[in-house]
Design an enzyme around this catalytic site. Structure first.
Site, PDB file in Angstrom:
ATOM      1  NE  ARG A   1       7.668 -36.957  14.825  1.00  0.00           N
ATOM      2  CZ  ARG A   1       8.235 -35.778  14.730  1.00  0.00           C
ATOM      3  NH1 ARG A   1       7.947 -34.741  14.506  1.00  0.00           N
ATOM      4  NH2 ARG A   1       9.723 -35.809  15.144  1.00  0.00           N
TER       5      ARG A   1
ATOM      6  NE  ARG B   1       1.215 -32.504  14.268  1.00  0.00           N
ATOM      7  CZ  ARG B   1       2.254 -32.806  13.750  1.00  0.00           C
ATOM      8  NH1 ARG B   1       3.304 -33.188  14.201  1.00  0.00           N
ATOM      9  NH2 ARG B   1       2.218 -32.919  12.258  1.00  0.00           N
TER      10      ARG B   1
ATOM     11  CG  HIS C   1       5.194 -28.569  14.914  1.00  0.00           C
ATOM     12  ND1 HIS C   1       5.878 -29.569  14.529  1.00  0.00           N
ATOM     13  CD2 HIS C   1       4.589 -29.286  16.275  1.00  0.00           C
ATOM     14  CE1 HIS C   1       5.733 -30.751  15.038  1.00  0.00           C
ATOM     15  NE2 HIS C   1       5.098 -30.583  16.049  1.00  0.00           N
TER      16      HIS C   1
ATOM     17  CG  ASP D   1       9.303 -25.257  15.087  1.00  0.00           C
ATOM     18  OD1 ASP D   1       8.325 -25.906  14.413  1.00  0.00           O
ATOM     19  OD2 ASP D   1      10.346 -26.096  15.472  1.00  0.00           O
TER      20      ASP D   1
ATOM     21  CB  CYS E   1      11.728 -28.821  12.191  1.00  0.00           C
ATOM     22  SG  CYS E   1      10.600 -27.894  11.576  1.00  0.00           S
TER      23      CYS E   1
END
Ligand code: ARG
Length: 278
Positions: free
Chosen positions: A90, A139, A168, A170, A264
């Site tokens: 990414r 992360r 993550h 969220d 997301c």
């Protein structure tokens, strides 16, 4: 009054699962139906457009996860922090996100060297107090939280994520507009569960069951009284409605194959700190 922020989204024209960087991604089996993904994304976009202007970012071939604009960076007022991704796959998205924030004339605050930070995917503003909740463990580096607090000028509460399926913040944590919290407690270390409980009283916490958590129900987009999510059990729907929220289901199973869902796929471009006790 809650401001209706514009929302950044990136159409899934190049979306696929071609690598695996979280337990949801299985390139051998989780083959994406692109047309279905496009239709689900469009339905989410149309739903959100009832309340918020949508800003579209041009997708780039070779970056299938760019649809997850929550990971573009974090904004507060005119400030923007562009993500530095943990995974090689990414990293190439960051220049496109940086270019976007520059084109919108954000004041860009470069991350300290060697600090990983995956943007609003791992950093969510409380809606009832001037504070940022920041995830770490998979992360984002915990060691960047102090810098975030100084740069943004607010309290940063670090939360440690312990379940790889909720990599993550969220994916398991959603501050709601009335100052309450939708979350999945088991995704957090014991100590982090205490940090949450010390700040948000039990009457303001909506804890979801595992089944809802696995359906990404905490990965919700909350705009004023609307809560938009992929799925909600009757119990969760009732808990949210009881608090005065209107639950809007928008199926996003094609994106669950990549470990993402409603929240997301969005980034609010106008964020402000809640006032103390607000
Ligand atoms: N496949 C993406 C990744 O693992 C999904 C990102 C989901 N984004 C989010 N904000 N939770 O990076």
């Amino acid at each position: 009054m809650i401001r209706t922020s514009p929302i950044l989204m990136c159409p899934p024209r190049h979306f696929e699962v071609s690598y695996s960087i979280n337990p949801w991604m299985d390139p051998g089996h989780g083959v994406v139906d692109r047309d279905r993904a496009l239709a689900q994304w469009q339905a989410l976009r149309d739903l959100l457009a009832q309340w918020s202007p949508i800003v579209e970012l041009e997708p780039v071939p070779g970056f299938p996860d760019m649809v997850f604009t929550a990971n573009a960076g974090l904004v507060l007022g005119r400030k923007a922090v562009v993500s530095r991704f943990y995974h090689e796959e990414r990293k190439g998205e960051s220049p496109y996100f940086q270019h976007f924030f520059e084109s919108r004339h954000f004041e860009i605050h470069p991350l300290p060297d060697a600090i990983y930070f995956e943007g609003a995917g791992d950093a969510l503003f409380d809606r009832g107090a001037p504070r940022l909740w920041a995830g770490s463990g998979w992360r984002t580096d915990r060691s960047g939280h102090g810098w975030l607090a100084r740069t943004l000028g607010c309290e940063v509460v670090g939360l440690e994520l312990v379940d790889p399926r909720f990599y993550h913040l969220d994916t398991c944590f959603c501050p709601l507009s009335d100052g309450s919290l939708l979350y999945y407690p088991a995704a957090f270390s014991e100590n982090s569960q205490s940090l949450i409980a010390e700040r948000i009283p039990a009457t303001r916490r909506v804890a979801v069951e595992t089944q809802d958590a696995l359906a990404f129900s905490c990965n919700a987009v909350n705009i004023d009284r609307a809560v938009v999510l992929h799925a909600a059990s009757p119990a969760l729907r009732e808990a949210l409605e009881h608090r005065g929220f209107s639950v809007q289901v928008s199926p996003l199973d094609e994106f669950l194959k990549a470990g993402g869902s409603a929240k997301c796929l969005t980034l609010k471009l106008e964020e402000e700190l809640a006032s103390p006790g607000g």
